[in-house]
Design an enzyme around this catalytic site. Sequence first.
Site, PDB file in Angstrom:
ATOM      1  N   LYS A   1       2.921   8.904 -15.095  1.00  0.00           N
ATOM      2  CA  LYS A   1       2.903   9.574 -16.398  1.00  0.00           C
ATOM      3  C   LYS A   1       4.046  10.561 -16.493  1.00  0.00           C
ATOM      4  CE  LYS A   1       2.260  13.445 -16.373  1.00  0.00           C
ATOM      5  NZ  LYS A   1       2.137  14.908 -16.294  1.00  0.00           N
TER       6      LYS A   1
ATOM      7  N   GLY B   1       2.080  18.043 -17.233  1.00  0.00           N
ATOM      8  CA  GLY B   1       2.089  18.108 -18.694  1.00  0.00           C
ATOM      9  C   GLY B   1       1.416  16.903 -19.320  1.00  0.00           C
TER      10      GLY B   1
HETATM   11  P1  FBP Z   1       5.396  16.504 -16.472  1.00  0.00           P
HETATM   12  O1  FBP Z   1       6.592  16.285 -15.622  1.00  0.00           O
HETATM   13  O2  FBP Z   1       4.271  17.119 -15.755  1.00  0.00           O
HETATM   14  O3  FBP Z   1       4.999  15.257 -17.194  1.00  0.00           O
HETATM   15  O4  FBP Z   1       5.748  17.541 -17.610  1.00  0.00           O
HETATM   16  C1  FBP Z   1       6.882  17.380 -18.352  1.00  0.00           C
HETATM   17  C2  FBP Z   1       7.097  18.469 -19.361  1.00  0.00           C
HETATM   18  O5  FBP Z   1       6.621  18.069 -20.610  1.00  0.00           O
HETATM   19  C3  FBP Z   1       8.582  18.809 -19.389  1.00  0.00           C
HETATM   20  O6  FBP Z   1       9.254  18.022 -20.298  1.00  0.00           O
HETATM   21  C4  FBP Z   1       8.574  20.274 -19.693  1.00  0.00           C
HETATM   22  O7  FBP Z   1       9.691  20.913 -19.146  1.00  0.00           O
HETATM   23  C5  FBP Z   1       7.346  20.752 -19.018  1.00  0.00           C
HETATM   24  O8  FBP Z   1       6.446  19.676 -19.013  1.00  0.00           O
HETATM   25  C6  FBP Z   1       6.714  21.924 -19.706  1.00  0.00           C
HETATM   26  O9  FBP Z   1       5.663  22.347 -18.924  1.00  0.00           O
HETATM   27  P2  FBP Z   1       4.505  23.307 -19.386  1.00  0.00           P
HETATM   28  O10 FBP Z   1       3.486  22.477 -20.090  1.00  0.00           O
HETATM   29  O11 FBP Z   1       3.952  23.802 -18.093  1.00  0.00           O
HETATM   30  O12 FBP Z   1       5.095  24.338 -20.277  1.00  0.00           O
END
Ligand code: FBP
Length: 568
Positions: A219, A97
């Site tokens: 990150k 994300g």
């Molecule tokens: P990362 O762990 O890759 O940084 O992503 C975190 C996040 O923002 C979470 O808080 C959330 O559950 C998820 O991504 C949502 O993912 P997507 O963008 O695939 O909907």
Amino acid sequence: MSTLVEQLRNSEAHKSIFESAVRQNPLPVCAAFGATGQPQPVSFKNTDRVLGTKDSDGVRAKFPQTVAASGNVVLTSAGPSRATVQGKRVAVLFSGGPAAGGHNVVCGLKRVLGDNNTLFGVRAGPKGLLKGSLFEITDANVDFIINTGGFDFLGSDRTKIKSAEQFAQVRDTCIKHRLDAIVVIGGDDSNTNAAVLAESLYTGVKEDGSGVQVIGVPKTIDGDLQVGDLLAISFGFDTATRIYSEMVGNILQDTSSSLKYWHFVKLMGRSASHVALEVALQTKPAITLISEEVATRKMSLASIVDGIAQVIVDRSHKGMNYGVLLAPEGLIEFIPEMNAMIADLNDVLAHHAADFAALADDAKPGFVASKLRADNASLLASLPDYIVNMLLAERDSHGNLQVSLIPTEQLLIDMAKRRVKELDPAVPFAAHNHFLGYEGRCGAPTLFDAAYTYNLGLTAGSLILDGRTGYMATITDLTRGGTPQAIPLAGLLNIERRHGQDEFVIEKALVRMDSPAMQYFVSRRDEWARSDLFTSPGPRQFWGPTTHQLPISVALNSGADSLMFRIG
Ligand code: FBP
């Protein structure tokens, strides 16, 4: 002199008044990189800190080359690099994300690699690495993306590199583009990917038998990639929580103005509740749920709802028919009975994937229920369709439940409504639901995230020029000027059950019950429930009194005596 219409047309494509001004914002750098002008790469030396987890023997067997090379010893900067390294070809990618500050990591890398080396951007994350979709990053790119939010310069995705075919594709990309190093900017899963890649590319990629270096950069807005004082926080957390805090502050102001609504706000953060805790510390709402506490105290869904309803009734009896509740995104998975059911569900879905995929949507719950343990099947049956459907939705490629799709906030409203009626039918309860998630991931980085990430880029680039592989870049001493350091990735690995199998992963750093931030929150929350003590932290500032502010939880947990960071 241009007309207003021309000025507006000229502001398109990232050239608003704000974007143009913030690009010029100077960024502080750690003294190690030189005081002024072009930042200079640093070299690294061993510290006396050795990392290891309970699964160290298994890790050593699975990652023999990187563990032998690093000894799992933490590195620290050792002054300016003496060697002039030339001709390195380095690729950088975003993974997972988005989080504010990613562009500045790229900028820091480009600046420290200088004109003698080449930096390539990988389009669309790990998937782009498999496809070999790379382009050269220029100084003009850096001038344009610096201090801007998002990952849109490169794009990102969540592909997990795990099969032999995928590793072969990565090798092909390295050979085709004559790469010497790869920088993976990502969260716990992506840095696990980086550890695996570092081992697999350690030797035998180039004609002379040498390998490709791999460096990770921490990150995630979730804030769950932390390594004690070695990594106080991942980048993106500060920006996201400040954006959410501003919005929650505004909602709090509205509740005590209109005097008639409750607002149930789910906050992003897949597993850990760091985001919810930080927003609570910044805004002081009536109720904040912390998933880790729910798990520690083994609270049932019914007991959580009971606690919420009691606060609603007590406030109503004092004339306060309004309030704000914060719920972490991952709450469902931390409620013990739900967690057991989801683990059973994950195993069923992993073992019957083909049969499940072939079923019509309305036949899926019945099929799964028939394979679950009886108690789990009846818990699943007790949940509303809007929750069941999301629990059965596809996992991401790392095997994670997509909790951002589960409307926990609506479930809590529906259940609280019923319980409030039972406790006191005269209590009015009108509630709105919110999910604050994607709004916070791509905002322009706060000065903390902008400076932190730029320095992380300088550190990652320095590690490459210093010939290192299998490390994650970090900046320590965030209130005392900042020190570039490196954490051996293999030293963070543990075994976890995913997709019904044991896998090596970097364990998520959850909120600890005994952490100073949690203890402070616990000491104040009853008062916040009883009376309106909320605060509105306002918008994040790029110039002004809160510009240098650290997240409150990070400052408390690092034992800082000030809320202000100091880099440089
Ligand atoms: P990362 O762990 O890759 O940084 O992503 C975190 C996040 O923002 C979470 O808080 C959330 O559950 C998820 O991504 C949502 O993912 P997507 O963008 O695939 O909907």
